[in-house]
Design a protein around this motif. Structure first.
Motif, PDB file in Angstrom:
ATOM      1  N   GLU A  69      38.443  30.268  40.846  1.00 56.11           N
ATOM      2  CA  GLU A  69      37.999  31.555  40.318  1.00 56.11           C
ATOM      3  C   GLU A  69      38.481  32.692  41.218  1.00 56.11           C
ATOM      4  N   LEU A  70      39.091  33.708  40.602  1.00 54.19           N
ATOM      5  CA  LEU A  70      39.660  34.825  41.365  1.00 54.19           C
ATOM      6  C   LEU A  70      39.072  36.141  40.867  1.00 54.19           C
ATOM      7  N   PHE A  71      38.593  36.961  41.796  1.00 59.60           N
ATOM      8  CA  PHE A  71      38.170  38.321  41.455  1.00 59.60           C
ATOM      9  C   PHE A  71      39.343  39.219  41.799  1.00 59.60           C
ATOM     10  N   ASP A  72      40.159  39.540  40.783  1.00 57.60           N
ATOM     11  CA  ASP A  72      41.409  40.247  41.061  1.00 57.60           C
ATOM     12  C   ASP A  72      41.180  41.760  41.085  1.00 57.60           C
ATOM     13  N   LEU A  73      42.289  42.501  41.199  1.00 58.64           N
ATOM     14  CA  LEU A  73      42.194  43.950  41.370  1.00 58.64           C
ATOM     15  C   LEU A  73      41.479  44.652  40.226  1.00 58.64           C
ATOM     16  N   HIS A  74      41.420  44.007  39.085  1.00 58.10           N
ATOM     17  CA  HIS A  74      40.781  44.666  37.942  1.00 58.10           C
ATOM     18  C   HIS A  74      39.396  44.094  37.650  1.00 58.10           C
ATOM     19  N   SER A  75      38.932  43.202  38.530  1.00 55.11           N
ATOM     20  CA  SER A  75      37.609  42.611  38.330  1.00 55.11           C
ATOM     21  C   SER A  75      36.524  43.568  38.823  1.00 55.11           C
ATOM     22  N   PRO A  76      35.399  43.643  38.092  1.00 53.68           N
ATOM     23  CA  PRO A  76      34.287  44.473  38.591  1.00 53.68           C
ATOM     24  C   PRO A  76      33.653  43.877  39.851  1.00 53.68           C
ATOM     25  N   TYR A  77      34.065  42.662  40.238  1.00 56.51           N
ATOM     26  CA  TYR A  77      33.490  41.997  41.412  1.00 56.51           C
ATOM     27  C   TYR A  77      34.443  41.981  42.603  1.00 56.51           C
TER      28      TYR A  77
END
Lengths: 468, 190
Positions: A95-103
Motif C-alpha cells: 500500500e502506497l500513499f502517493d503524492l495525490h493521496s489525502p494520507y
C-alpha cells in the motif's frame, strides 16, 4: 524477575536465536523512496517476495517538492526515485500513499495518525527518525537498506539485545507555552552527548514526560537518535489509547488490545536499567543550537561558548567545536539573542504536527515576519495540513508573510527544492544541524516551533518566555 | 558478498569526532536507485571545493594514502542518518576497515552488510595508529592489528565475524528459519 517495558516488547518478539544473535519479528514496516529502491532490486535479483505486504506501508516524503502538487517534479533524478517507489509498491503489492493521496506525509507523521503505529509493537523504517513511534510504547528503530531488504523478505531482523537507559524528567516545566518538548530533548542531548545513548534503548519517564501530549512525546522520542540511541520509548497511557482510537488502521479489537496493553506495557517496579540519567524540567529554558551537532546547544540566555569551555578538556571535542564555530561563522561570547537569521523552517518529523503549528501560530499575534527573513511552514502530512486549514492557521501564517506549503520532509534535509543557500542562517525546528544538512554551506540552528516563529518576527533569536 | 580476508595497507588518519553520515555522503547524492558508484561522493564537501577541485589539505587527497584500505578516525563515527549509502561509498572508495574508539549503531550494522570491518579500540591506540606511517595489517580471523612491530587484539561478536569471514547472505540464513517465523505469526496476529 521485574522487567522494563523495552525488555517485555523485546521478549515478546523473539522468534529464535541465530549464531548467538536474536531473530526479532517486525510488526510494521514503513517504506519511503530514498532508502528502498536498492532493497527492492535485491529482492528481484534473488527472486524473493515480500513476506508480509499487509504489514508494509509506503509513502514518499524526502524528495517531494512542497509547492503546488499539480506541477510536475522538475528534478528528474527525484522524479525517478519517486516513480521507482510507485513501480516497486505495485509489483510487490504494498500500500502506497502517493503524492495525490489525502494520507501522504512524512512517514513518521502518518504512521501514528493512521493508526499503523501501535503500543508494544516492533516498527522499522529505513530512516533513523523511526524512533518517533516509540512515543506510543513501541520498539521503533531506523535501519539501513540491507535490513530493509531483510525485513521485506523475512519480516524479521537479526539483532543483539540493546541495553536499557532510563531518562527521568522530573518536575513540571515553567512557562509551558515557551518551554517545549523540543527544549526538553535538546537539554537532554546537550548533557548526555550525541553518543550518550549508543547501544541503548531509552525509556523516558517522570512527571514531565507523563505530562506531555502525544505530539510532544513524538518530538522527544524522535530525537533519541540524536543522542545515539537505538530507540526511545514512553509507556503508553490513557492519552496514547485515546489518540489511536478510531484511526484508519487501528485494529477492530482495539478495546480488547487496550486492556492487555494496560496490563502489560509498563516497566515493573524494581526493574533495573543499565544506565540512568535524571533532569528536572524546572531547570529547562528555551534551547538554541550553535554548532554542527545537536549536543552543541545552549540556553537562549547564554552566549556562544569558547571551544575549550564547551569541550571540558576533551581535545577532539574542542577541535570539533572550533571547526563548528568556523563553519557557523560565530564568535565565542556572542549572545545567542544577538544572532540574526535569514531563514526560518517550521516543519520536519520532529515538529510538524498539529500542536506544533498551533503553538507557532499563537506566537504571531498579528505581527509580521521580519522583512529580511524568509519563513516556510511545512505541515507534516496532508491530514495535518487539512486540520490546520480548518482551524484557520494557514491564514494566520500567510498574514504574517510565512509561506504555507504542502507536506514533506522539505528543508530538514535538503533533498528537494527547499534548501538553504551557501552562508544562509536558519532557525529550524528540524533535528540535525550537521554541516550542509539543509543545503551546502547553510547554517542551521535547532529550536522549537515557538522559538522559530518568534525569531521569524524579530529577525534574530529571542527568549520567547518574554513573549507570553 | 565476498569473503573478508586480511587487509594490509597504510591507514588514513581522519582525526575528528562525531563524523556524521551527512558528511560521509551528502544528501544530494542519495537520489540514485542503485548501490554502486558512490565512492566518488565520499566526504564530498570536505574533499572538493565549490569548483569541484580537490582540496589539498584534506587527508583523503594526500597522495600517500591513495592506495589505503583502512581509515582511522574519532569517536561516534557514522552518527546521524541511517543511509547505507555511507557504507556503500566507503567500500566503493576502497576502504575495507574502519578503526575508531566508537561507532554509531546503525552505521556499525550497515558495515557488516557490505563487507566492511568496523573495529572498536581504545582512544590511546587510535592515537598511535594515526601516527603510524608504515603499513598496518588487520587479521579478522585472529582478531589482531599489527603495526610498528606491535600486535593488539580487538573484540568482535562471533556471529558478525562469521558473516564477514564467510561472506554470508544473511537473508538466505534467516530464510532457513521460515517455519519458526510462520509459527510465530500464528500465535501473534497484531
Amino acid at each position: 524477575m521485574p522487567q522494563t517495558l523495552f525488555e517485555k516488547v523485546w521478549n515478546s518478539h523473539k522468534v529464535t536465536e541465530i549464531d548467538g544473535r536474536t531473530l526479532i519479528y517486525i510488526d510494521r514496516h514503513l517504506v519511503h523512496e530514498v532508502t528502498s529502491p536498492q532493497a527492492f532490486d535485491g529482492l528481484r535479483l534473488n527472486k524473493r517476495k515480500v513476506r508480509r505486504p499487509d504489514l508494509t506501508f509506503a509513502t514518499m516524503d524526502h524528495n517531494v517538492p512542497t509547492n503546488n502538487r499539480s506541477l510536475p517534479i522538475v528534478d528528474q533524478i527525484s522524479a525517478i526515485q519517486i516513480k521507482t517507489l510507485e513501480t516497486n509498491c505495485k509489483e510487490f503489492g504494498i500500500e502506497l500513499f502517493d503524492l495525490h493521496s489525502p494520507y501522504q506525509g512524512i512517514v513518521h507523521v502518518i504512521g501514528p495518525e493512521l493508526g499503523i503505529t501501535l503500543p508494544g509493537t516492533t516498527i522499522v523504517c529505513g530512516d533513523s527518525h523511526t524512533s518517533t513511534h516509540g512515543a506510543f510504547g513501541a520498539f521503533a528503530l531506523g535501519i539501513g537498506t540491507s535490513d530493509v531488504e531483510h525485513v521485506l523478505a523475512t519480516q524479521c531482523l537479526v539483532m543483539d539485545k540493546p541495553k536499557t537507559f532510563e531518562i527521568r524528567v522530573d518536575g513540571k516545566r515553567k512557562h509551558r507555552h515557551a518551554v517545549t518538548a523540543k527544549d526538553i530533548i535538546l537539554s537532554i542531548i546537550k548533557r548526555i552527548g550525541t553518543a550518550g545513548g549508543t547501544g541503548t534503548v531509552i525509556e523516558y519517564r517522570g512527571e514531565a514526560i507523563s505530562d506531555l501530549s502525544m505530539d510532544e512525546r513524538m518530538t522527544v522520542c524522535n530525537m533519541s537518535i540524536e543522542a545515539g540511541a537505538r530507540a526511545g520509548l514512553i509507556a503508553p497511557d490513557a492519552k496514547t489509547f485515546d489518540y489511536l482510537k478510531g484511526r484508519k488502521y487501528t485494529p477492530k479489537n482495539y478495546d480488547e488490545l487496550v486492556e492487555s496493553w494496560k496490563a502489560n506495557l509498563v516497566t515493573d517496579n524494581g526493574a533495573k536499567f543499565d544506565k540512568v540519567f535524571t533532569i528536572n524540567a524546572n531547570d529547562i529554558v528555551p534551547q538554541v543550537s550553535w554548532g554542527t551537532n545537536p549536543a552543541m546547544t545552549s540556553d537562549v540566555t547564554d552566549m556562544v561558548p569558547h571551544p575549550s569551555e564547551y569541550a571540558k578538556g576533551n581535545k577532539s571535542e574542542e577541535d570539533a567545536a572550533k571547526k563548528a564555530l568556523e563553519y557557523m561563522d560565530l564568535k565565542p561570547g556572542t549572545q545567542i539573542t544577538d544572532i540574526k537569521i535569514d531563514r526560518v523552517f517550521i516543519g520536519s518529523c520532529t515538529n510538524a504536527r498539529l500542536q506544533d503549528l498551533i503553538e507557532a501560530a499563537d506566537v504571531i499575534h498579528g505581527r509580521k515576519a521580519s522583512p529580511n527573513v524568509r519563513v516556510m511552514v511545512v505541515p507534516g502530512s496532508q491530514q495535518v495540513k487539512k486540520q490546520a486549514e480548518e482551524m484557520g492557521l494557514d491564514k494566520i501564517f500567510q498574514d504574517a508573510n510565512f509561506e504555507w506549503r504542502e507536506s514533506g520532509c522539505s528543508m530538514c534535509l535538503g533533498m528537494n527544492p527547499d534548501i538553504l543557500l551557501r552562508g544562509e542562517r536558519c532557525a529550524s525546528t528540524s533535528n540535525r544541524n550537521f554541516e550542509g544538512r539543509q543545503g551546502t554551506g547553510g547554517r542551521t540552528h535547532l529550536v522549537s516551533p515557538v522559538m522559530a516563529a518568534a525569531a521569524a518576527i524579530a529577525g534574530h533569536f529571542v527568549d520567547v518566555r518574554e513573549w507570553f | 558478498m565476498e569473503k573478508f580476508s586480511k587487509v594490509s595497507s597504510t591507514a588514513i588518519p581522519l582525526d575528528r569526532a562525531n563524523i556524521d553520515t551527512d558528511q560521509i555522503v551528502p544528501k544530494q547524492f542519495l537520489k540514485l536507485v542503485q548501490r554502486t558508484g558512490f565512492g566518488k561522493f565520499l566526504f564530498h564537501d570536505w574533499r572538493f571545493d565549490q569548483g569541484g577541485q580537490q582540496k589539498p589539505d584534506f587527508v583523503l587527497n594526500d597522495p600517500k594514502y591513495s592506495n589505503s584500505h583502512i581509515l582511522v578516525t574519532g569517536e561516534n563515527f557514522g552518527c546521524g542518518s541511517s543511509r547505507e549509502h555511507a557504507a556503500w561509498a566507503l567500500k566503493d572508495y576502497g576502504l575495507d576497515v574502519i578503526i575508531a574508539p566508537s561507532f554509531a549503531d546503525i552505521f556499525y550494522n550497515n558495515c557488516f552488510k557490505n563487507g566492511i570491518l568496523p573495529i572498536q579500540i581504545p582512544r590511546n591506540i587510535i592515537g598511535e595508529l594515526m601516527h603510524t606511517v608504515s603499513k598496518i595489517e588487520v587479521d579478522l580471523e585472529h582478531q589482531t592489528i599489527k603495526y610498528d612491530s606491535k600486535i593488539i587484539q580487538f573484540a568482535i561478536d562471533d556471529g558478525r565475524k562469521k558473516t564477514l569471514l564467510e561472506g554470508l547472505d544473511d537473508i538466505a540464513v534467516t530464510l532457513q528459519y521460515q517455519e519458526k517465523i510462520a509459527l510465530y505469526e500464528k500465535s501473534h496476529t497484531l
